[in-house]
Motif scaffolding. Structure first.
Motif, PDB file in Angstrom:
ATOM      1  N   CYS A   1      43.433  35.270  23.806  1.00  0.00           N
ATOM      2  CA  CYS A   1      44.140  35.100  25.142  1.00  0.00           C
ATOM      3  C   CYS A   1      42.888  35.040  26.581  1.00  0.00           C
ATOM      4  O   CYS A   1      41.853  36.055  25.937  1.00  0.00           O
ATOM      5  CB  CYS A   1      45.016  35.575  25.722  1.00  0.00           C
ATOM      6  SG  CYS A   1      45.565  34.676  27.327  1.00  0.00           S
ATOM      7  N   ALA A   2      42.839  33.795  26.771  1.00  0.00           N
ATOM      8  CA  ALA A   2      40.872  34.053  27.725  1.00  0.00           C
ATOM      9  C   ALA A   2      41.386  35.492  28.941  1.00  0.00           C
ATOM     10  O   ALA A   2      40.289  35.866  29.495  1.00  0.00           O
ATOM     11  CB  ALA A   2      40.938  32.809  29.050  1.00  0.00           C
ATOM     12  N   ASP A   3      42.699  36.183  29.363  1.00  0.00           N
ATOM     13  CA  ASP A   3      42.829  37.245  30.524  1.00  0.00           C
ATOM     14  C   ASP A   3      43.429  38.078  29.612  1.00  0.00           C
ATOM     15  O   ASP A   3      44.536  37.785  28.524  1.00  0.00           O
ATOM     16  CB  ASP A   3      43.531  36.251  31.437  1.00  0.00           C
ATOM     17  CG  ASP A   3      42.924  35.073  32.282  1.00  0.00           C
ATOM     18  OD1 ASP A   3      41.756  35.708  32.243  1.00  0.00           O
ATOM     19  OD2 ASP A   3      43.625  34.376  32.182  1.00  0.00           O
ATOM     20  N   PRO A   4      43.781  39.398  29.890  1.00  0.00           N
ATOM     21  CA  PRO A   4      44.117  40.334  29.456  1.00  0.00           C
ATOM     22  C   PRO A   4      45.577  39.715  29.339  1.00  0.00           C
ATOM     23  O   PRO A   4      45.897  39.413  30.857  1.00  0.00           O
ATOM     24  CB  PRO A   4      42.954  41.306  30.273  1.00  0.00           C
ATOM     25  CG  PRO A   4      42.536  41.002  31.011  1.00  0.00           C
ATOM     26  CD  PRO A   4      42.436  39.526  30.817  1.00  0.00           C
ATOM     27  N   VAL A   5      46.797  40.355  28.482  1.00  0.00           N
ATOM     28  CA  VAL A   5      47.846  40.624  28.854  1.00  0.00           C
ATOM     29  C   VAL A   5      48.116  41.810  29.955  1.00  0.00           C
ATOM     30  O   VAL A   5      47.793  42.891  29.259  1.00  0.00           O
ATOM     31  CB  VAL A   5      48.482  41.038  26.997  1.00  0.00           C
ATOM     32  CG1 VAL A   5      50.101  41.401  27.554  1.00  0.00           C
ATOM     33  CG2 VAL A   5      47.650  39.863  26.373  1.00  0.00           C
ATOM     34  N   PRO A   6      48.846  41.077  30.830  1.00  0.00           N
ATOM     35  CA  PRO A   6      49.531  42.409  32.027  1.00  0.00           C
ATOM     36  C   PRO A   6      50.322  43.424  31.358  1.00  0.00           C
ATOM     37  O   PRO A   6      50.823  42.901  30.391  1.00  0.00           O
ATOM     38  CB  PRO A   6      50.323  40.926  33.003  1.00  0.00           C
ATOM     39  CG  PRO A   6      49.804  39.776  32.048  1.00  0.00           C
ATOM     40  CD  PRO A   6      49.464  40.070  30.534  1.00  0.00           C
ATOM     41  N   PRO A   7      50.532  44.270  31.583  1.00  0.00           N
ATOM     42  CA  PRO A   7      50.488  45.651  31.428  1.00  0.00           C
ATOM     43  C   PRO A   7      52.309  44.862  31.479  1.00  0.00           C
ATOM     44  O   PRO A   7      53.279  45.878  30.320  1.00  0.00           O
ATOM     45  CB  PRO A   7      50.554  46.519  32.378  1.00  0.00           C
ATOM     46  CG  PRO A   7      49.238  45.645  33.794  1.00  0.00           C
ATOM     47  CD  PRO A   7      48.936  44.216  33.202  1.00  0.00           C
TER      48      PRO A   7
ATOM     49  N   SER B   1      47.461  43.952  42.087  1.00  0.00           N
ATOM     50  CA  SER B   1      47.372  43.608  40.799  1.00  0.00           C
ATOM     51  C   SER B   1      47.501  42.157  40.519  1.00  0.00           C
ATOM     52  O   SER B   1      48.610  41.833  41.254  1.00  0.00           O
ATOM     53  CB  SER B   1      48.029  44.699  39.613  1.00  0.00           C
ATOM     54  OG  SER B   1      48.763  44.133  39.413  1.00  0.00           O
ATOM     55  N   GLU B   2      47.753  41.562  39.661  1.00  0.00           N
ATOM     56  CA  GLU B   2      47.862  40.244  39.699  1.00  0.00           C
ATOM     57  C   GLU B   2      49.004  40.294  38.585  1.00  0.00           C
ATOM     58  O   GLU B   2      50.140  38.918  38.762  1.00  0.00           O
ATOM     59  CB  GLU B   2      47.034  40.057  37.434  1.00  0.00           C
ATOM     60  CG  GLU B   2      45.615  39.667  37.813  1.00  0.00           C
ATOM     61  CD  GLU B   2      45.578  38.205  38.705  1.00  0.00           C
ATOM     62  OE1 GLU B   2      46.393  37.427  38.752  1.00  0.00           O
ATOM     63  OE2 GLU B   2      44.579  38.386  40.623  1.00  0.00           O
ATOM     64  N   ASP B   3      49.911  40.998  38.145  1.00  0.00           N
ATOM     65  CA  ASP B   3      51.651  41.581  37.542  1.00  0.00           C
ATOM     66  C   ASP B   3      52.383  41.448  39.330  1.00  0.00           C
ATOM     67  O   ASP B   3      53.222  40.892  39.145  1.00  0.00           O
ATOM     68  CB  ASP B   3      50.749  42.993  37.178  1.00  0.00           C
ATOM     69  CG  ASP B   3      51.973  43.160  36.185  1.00  0.00           C
ATOM     70  OD1 ASP B   3      51.782  42.051  35.060  1.00  0.00           O
ATOM     71  OD2 ASP B   3      52.389  43.591  35.523  1.00  0.00           O
ATOM     72  N   ASP B   4      51.804  42.327  39.797  1.00  0.00           N
ATOM     73  CA  ASP B   4      52.010  41.855  41.022  1.00  0.00           C
ATOM     74  C   ASP B   4      52.539  40.939  42.363  1.00  0.00           C
ATOM     75  O   ASP B   4      53.728  40.604  42.601  1.00  0.00           O
ATOM     76  CB  ASP B   4      51.561  42.969  42.472  1.00  0.00           C
ATOM     77  CG  ASP B   4      51.459  44.518  42.323  1.00  0.00           C
ATOM     78  OD1 ASP B   4      52.848  44.783  41.122  1.00  0.00           O
ATOM     79  OD2 ASP B   4      50.545  45.204  41.825  1.00  0.00           O
ATOM     80  N   LEU B   5      51.024  40.093  41.675  1.00  0.00           N
ATOM     81  CA  LEU B   5      50.977  38.186  42.010  1.00  0.00           C
ATOM     82  C   LEU B   5      51.801  37.219  41.106  1.00  0.00           C
ATOM     83  O   LEU B   5      52.605  36.780  42.130  1.00  0.00           O
ATOM     84  CB  LEU B   5      50.099  37.475  42.081  1.00  0.00           C
ATOM     85  CG  LEU B   5      48.367  38.944  42.936  1.00  0.00           C
ATOM     86  CD1 LEU B   5      47.635  38.590  42.272  1.00  0.00           C
ATOM     87  CD2 LEU B   5      48.635  38.725  44.638  1.00  0.00           C
ATOM     88  N   ASP B   6      52.757  37.680  40.758  1.00  0.00           N
ATOM     89  CA  ASP B   6      53.442  37.377  39.825  1.00  0.00           C
ATOM     90  C   ASP B   6      54.636  36.782  40.300  1.00  0.00           C
ATOM     91  O   ASP B   6      55.159  38.229  40.592  1.00  0.00           O
ATOM     92  CB  ASP B   6      53.622  37.925  38.136  1.00  0.00           C
ATOM     93  CG  ASP B   6      54.376  36.844  37.266  1.00  0.00           C
ATOM     94  OD1 ASP B   6      53.525  35.702  36.961  1.00  0.00           O
ATOM     95  OD2 ASP B   6      55.196  37.142  36.783  1.00  0.00           O
ATOM     96  N   GLY B   7      55.331  36.016  40.109  1.00  0.00           N
ATOM     97  CA  GLY B   7      56.630  35.818  41.218  1.00  0.00           C
ATOM     98  C   GLY B   7      56.584  35.575  42.029  1.00  0.00           C
ATOM     99  O   GLY B   7      57.909  34.856  42.913  1.00  0.00           O
ATOM    100  N   VAL B   8      55.179  35.702  42.971  1.00  0.00           N
ATOM    101  CA  VAL B   8      55.138  35.550  44.597  1.00  0.00           C
ATOM    102  C   VAL B   8      55.481  34.425  44.999  1.00  0.00           C
ATOM    103  O   VAL B   8      56.466  33.255  45.725  1.00  0.00           O
ATOM    104  CB  VAL B   8      54.240  35.962  45.412  1.00  0.00           C
ATOM    105  CG1 VAL B   8      53.696  35.633  46.023  1.00  0.00           C
ATOM    106  CG2 VAL B   8      53.369  37.172  44.991  1.00  0.00           C
TER     107      VAL B   8
END
Ligand SMILES: [Mn+2]
Length: 318
Positions: A51-57, A230-237
């Motif tokens: 995947c071009a980007d890392p797997v989110p935690p 983090s990217e994870d935190d932006l998820d769902g916004v």
């Protein structure tokens, strides 16, 4: 256009398979990749994943215990990738892809063969049907992976893309051992402190246009840096803009490098986010779509608000 049998036939005859997910990976593309990896490995095949980007935690559990090989791939499969540009830095693989498995009605085929079902709520629904067709077992771990993709892509079964068939497949996954309640708690009921700080900022600066029918969140690099999100935190916004009563079209502007803004748009029926985003060269589903624009924040915002305004007017004149 290929179908389930074609995909099963292709994979049964393939080995040294590279599975690709789309950039900024979500639960669906990763659920597909991890579930399909597990099934193919159980069938004795060598599998790689990129995947071009890392797997989110929050999604690393999907890949726990998978033993990937290192080899020169002979076959390439993409999962949940609607367009080769969505492969990000792996885009050169797009033209070499043998089989694309997807569920976006807006899918722009790039692979030698494409199996796309635009009515499926998640690409994981297709994989859930594919694995038994391959002669592999839906293990509890595979059930977790597929359930994660279906649950996240349907917003925990709240979006209209969750069809009767989606529920049937999910029920089947529960019978195969999926930890539905725990997965949903992790995906939907857990927020980091940084995510809460981010939400305070976003709600504090939320804008309304078009008589309150269009709502905007501005996710500038400054806001992200100051809150430590983090990217994870932006998820769902992005999904939160349309939670406000009366909003038909809502979008989040996310600042990227070089004056580029990524628009994540959400629509409430009867508005169609994919139609608005298509005006700017983007695409997606009726309820959720995206596009990118270049320029200053106020200029980009005004252009997208204007497009939303036109779409809302068109609905009112119907
Ligand atoms: Mn998907």
């Amino acid at each position: 256009m290929a179908n389930l049998e074609d995909a099963a036939h292709f994979l049964r005859g393939a080995d040294k398979i590279l599975i690709l997910s789309h950039r900024s990976p979500d639960g669906d593309t990763l659920g597909c990749a991890s579930a399909l990896s597990r099934a193919l490995i159980a069938l004795g095949k060598s599998v790689m994943f990129r995947c071009a980007d890392p797997v989110p935690p929050k999604f690393t559990y999907l890949f726990e215990g998978i033993e990937y090989g290192e080899f020169e791939p002979e076959h390439i499969v993409t999962v949940d990738v609607a367009d080769k540009t969505l492969l990000g830095s792996l885009e050169p693989y797009g033209d070499k892809t043998d089989f694309a498995i997807d569920h976006h009605a807006s899918c722009r085929p790039f692979a030698k063969e494409t199996w796309v079902e635009g009515t499926a709520g998640a690409a994981c629904e297709l994989i859930a049907r594919l694995i038994p067709a391959l002669g592999a077992e839906i293990t509890p771990k595979i059930a977790d992976c597929l359930y994660t993709g279906i649950s996240t892509d349907t917003g925990c079964f709240r979006y209209p893309n969750a069809s009767a068939n989606t529920y049937r497949i999910a029920a089947d996954l529960l019978e195969h051992g999926a930890n539905a309640a725990e997965i949903n708690r992790l995906m939907f009921d857990t927020k980091s402190r940084a995510a809460v700080a981010l939400l305070k900022r976003l709600y504090g600066n939320m804008e309304f246009h078009c008589d309150g029918k269009c709502a905007v969140f501005c996710l500038t690099s400054d806001v992200i840096a100051e809150t430590g999100a983090s990217e994870d935190d932006l998820d769902g916004v992005s999904a939160m803009v349309r939670q406000v009563e009366g909003v038909l079209l809502g979008f989040t502007l996310r600042e990227r490098e070089g004056g580029v803004w990524k628009v994540s748009m959400r629509a409430t029926n009867p508005a169609d986010a994919s139609v608005v985003c298509a005006k700017f060269g983007g695409g997606g589903h009726k309820g959720a779509a995206g596009c990118s624009l270049t320029g200053g924040l106020e200029d980009v915002k005004a252009r997208v608000v204007a497009a939303c305004g036109e779409a809302i007017k068109a609905l009112e004149n119907k």
